[in-house]
Write a protein that holds these residues in place. Structure first.
Motif, PDB file in Angstrom:
ATOM      1  N   ASN A 145       5.866  -7.913  -5.777  1.00 14.05           N
ATOM      2  CA  ASN A 145       6.404  -6.858  -6.008  1.00 14.05           C
ATOM      3  C   ASN A 145       6.129  -6.078  -4.509  1.00 14.05           C
ATOM      4  N   LYS A 164       5.983  10.926   2.777  1.00 16.36           N
ATOM      5  CA  LYS A 164       7.170  11.817   2.035  1.00 16.36           C
ATOM      6  C   LYS A 164       7.009  12.982   1.934  1.00 16.36           C
ATOM      7  N   ARG A 165       5.769  13.671   1.394  1.00 15.04           N
ATOM      8  CA  ARG A 165       5.919  14.800   0.853  1.00 15.04           C
ATOM      9  C   ARG A 165       5.379  15.840   1.902  1.00 15.04           C
ATOM     10  N   ARG A 194      11.932  -4.802   2.120  1.00 14.67           N
ATOM     11  CA  ARG A 194      12.966  -3.902   2.248  1.00 14.67           C
ATOM     12  C   ARG A 194      12.920  -2.884   3.560  1.00 14.67           C
ATOM     13  N   GLU A 241      11.129   5.432  -4.300  1.00 12.52           N
ATOM     14  CA  GLU A 241      10.903   4.094  -3.690  1.00 12.52           C
ATOM     15  C   GLU A 241       9.454   4.261  -2.805  1.00 12.52           C
ATOM     16  N   ALA A 242       9.297   5.335  -2.178  1.00  9.59           N
ATOM     17  CA  ALA A 242       7.992   5.536  -1.753  1.00  9.59           C
ATOM     18  C   ALA A 242       6.931   5.595  -2.513  1.00  9.59           C
ATOM     19  N   GLU A 243       7.030   6.059  -3.837  1.00  5.09           N
ATOM     20  CA  GLU A 243       6.135   6.154  -4.698  1.00  5.09           C
ATOM     21  C   GLU A 243       5.752   4.716  -5.412  1.00  5.09           C
ATOM     22  N   ASP A 244       7.040   4.149  -5.420  1.00  7.40           N
ATOM     23  CA  ASP A 244       6.727   2.738  -5.987  1.00  7.40           C
ATOM     24  C   ASP A 244       6.056   1.789  -4.993  1.00  7.40           C
ATOM     25  N   ILE A 282       1.452   6.781   2.553  1.00  7.24           N
ATOM     26  CA  ILE A 282       2.827   6.565   2.064  1.00  7.24           C
ATOM     27  C   ILE A 282       3.503   7.908   1.505  1.00  7.24           C
ATOM     28  N   LEU A 283       2.636   8.064   0.537  1.00  4.29           N
ATOM     29  CA  LEU A 283       2.979   9.531  -0.334  1.00  4.29           C
ATOM     30  C   LEU A 283       3.217  10.748   0.562  1.00  4.29           C
ATOM     31  N   HIS A 325       8.635  -4.890  -1.422  1.00  9.69           N
ATOM     32  CA  HIS A 325       8.724  -3.501  -0.755  1.00  9.69           C
ATOM     33  C   HIS A 325       8.653  -3.538   0.830  1.00  9.69           C
ATOM     34  N   PRO A 352      13.763   6.909  -0.064  1.00  4.99           N
ATOM     35  CA  PRO A 352      13.927   7.825  -1.400  1.00  4.99           C
ATOM     36  C   PRO A 352      12.462   8.024  -1.898  1.00  4.99           C
ATOM     37  N   GLU A 353      12.286   9.224  -2.365  1.00  3.12           N
ATOM     38  CA  GLU A 353      10.953   9.482  -2.953  1.00  3.12           C
ATOM     39  C   GLU A 353      10.355   8.368  -3.887  1.00  3.12           C
TER      40      GLU A 353
END
Lengths: 200, 200
Positions: free
Chosen positions: B10, B52-53, B17, A40-43, B48-49, B14, A37-38
Motif C-alpha cells: 500500500n 494539504k491543510r 503515484r 489521497e493525502a490522508e491515505d 503530509i497532512l 502511494h 486530492p485531500e
C-alpha cells in the motif's frame, strides 16, 4: 519568500531524508503531495503510519511480516531444512520472484560493518543460531551481497556455523546472464574462471 | 510471500503515484519508511497532512501560501507595478533565488493544453485580469516555460492583455550561460541569433 513556506519545507525535509532522494527530487515530491486530492493525502499519511505499526519481524526468520510468523515460515509445503540467509527483506523478494527456491529464509537485517559500528550483535545472528537447535536445518545458503561487507559477513557466518555440522554454501559468482565479457570487471571474471564447470 | 505484505504494498503504491517514482524506487522508499524511527514516521505522516491543510493559494497572486496573502504580495518594498507570470510555484522559487527581481508574481497553475482539456478557465487567468483593475500594474513579464504549451499560453496572454494597455514582455531566449554552442539545438540558436544585441 526567499525560502519555502514552512509546511512545504518540512515535507521536503522528510523526503530528503529518504535514501536516494536529493534536493530537487524532494522539492518535486513535496509539491506533488501538496497537489494531491485531500483524501489521497490522508491515505498516504495513514499508509506511512500503518507501515510502521502493522509490520513486525517474523519470529522465525526475522523477515517483515504482519503476522507473528510470516507466510513463508508458516508454509508447511516449503523445505524447512534449507535456510537462505539474506541481508534484508528486499533480497527475500528477489528470490521469491524466481519461483525456484522452495526453502525458507533468514533475514540478517544488514551486514557486519566494523567501520559503522555494526557487529554480530546488531544482526539477527543469534536468531539464526537458535533455529539450528532442533536438527531441522540441514543446509544454510549464505546469500549476502558480493560486497566487502557481504563477503565478510559470509566468512563470519561460515566460521560460527561450522560447529553446528550443517552444510554452509555460498551463491555462485560469475558473469551475469546476458552480460558482456567486455564489461565484466576483473574480480568477477576471476571468480567466473575459478568457478568454471565442465559442460557437455 | 510471493508479493509484498499489504501495508508495504500500500505504501509502495502511494510512492509509485508520485511523479518520477518508478517501481524500484517506490520499493526502496517504502522499505526505508518502514525502517524509520516511530516518531519520525509520525512526523512524516503529519507533514503530509499539514502540507494539504495549511497551504492555500495567495488571494493576490495564487502562489502557495500559509497566509491569506503571501509574503511577497504583502511586501510593501516590492515593485507592485511589475508582475511576472509563471506556470507554477516552483518557478517563483527559481526567480527568488536570483535575488534580482523585485516585482511580484502571478502563478497560473499550469499552461493551456487543449489536448489535455486544460483551457483558460482552468488557469488563474481571471485572477490576473482582476489585478489589472486598479492601474497598479504597468508591466507583465510572461515567464512561462519555452515549451509548446508555455509558448501557446504566452501568446494567449499577450492577446487578452492587449486591451488593458499594460506592457507585456517575454523572457529572453538564447544560449544558456556556460552552455556550449555545439550542443545548442537549432531552435535555441535561431532564437539566440534573432535576439542578438550590440556589444561594446
Amino acid at each position: 519568500m526567499t525560502e519555502f513556506i514552512a509546511p512545504l519545507q518540512n515535507l521536503m525535509d522528510h523526503f530528503r531524508r529518504l535514501p536516494g532522494i536529493g534536493g530537487k527530487t524532494a522539492i518535486r515530491l513535496a509539491f506533488s503531495v501538496m497537489e494531491l486530492p485531500e483524501q489521497e493525502a490522508e491515505d498516504f499519511a495513514a499508509a506511512i503510519l500503518a507501515a510502521k505499526r502493522e509490520i513486525h519481524l517474523c519470529r522465525e526468520c526475522c523477515n517483515v511480516s504482519t503476522e507473528d510468523v510470516c507466510p513463508i515460515c508458516a508454509d508447511e509445503g516449503r523445505d524447512h531444512s534449507t535456510v537462505c540467509v539474506v541481508e534484508d527483506a528486499k533480497a527475500v523478494l528477489s528470490f521469491e520472484r524466481v519461483h525456484d527456491y522452495r526453502g525458507v529464509y533468514h533475514v540478517l537485517g544488514g551486514t557486519l560493518s566494523p567501520m559503522n559500528g555494526i557487529g554480530p550483535d546488531h544482526l539477527h545472528i543469534r536468531e539464526l543460531l537458535h533455529r539450528l537447535g532442533d536438527d531441522t536445518v540441514k543446509e544454510i545458503i549464505v546469500a549476502t551481497n558480493p560486497t566487502v561487507e557481504g563477503e565478510a559477513t559470509a566468512m563470519y557466518l561460515a566460521r560460527i556455523l561450522r560447529p553446528f555440522g550443517v552444510t554452509v554454501s555460498r551463491l555462485a559468482y560469475g558473469i551475469p546472464v546476458g552480460g558482456d565479457l567486455e564489461y565484466a570487471d576483473e574480480i568477477t571474471l576471476h571468480r567466473a574462471l575459478e568457478g568454471r564447470r565442465p559442460i557437455g
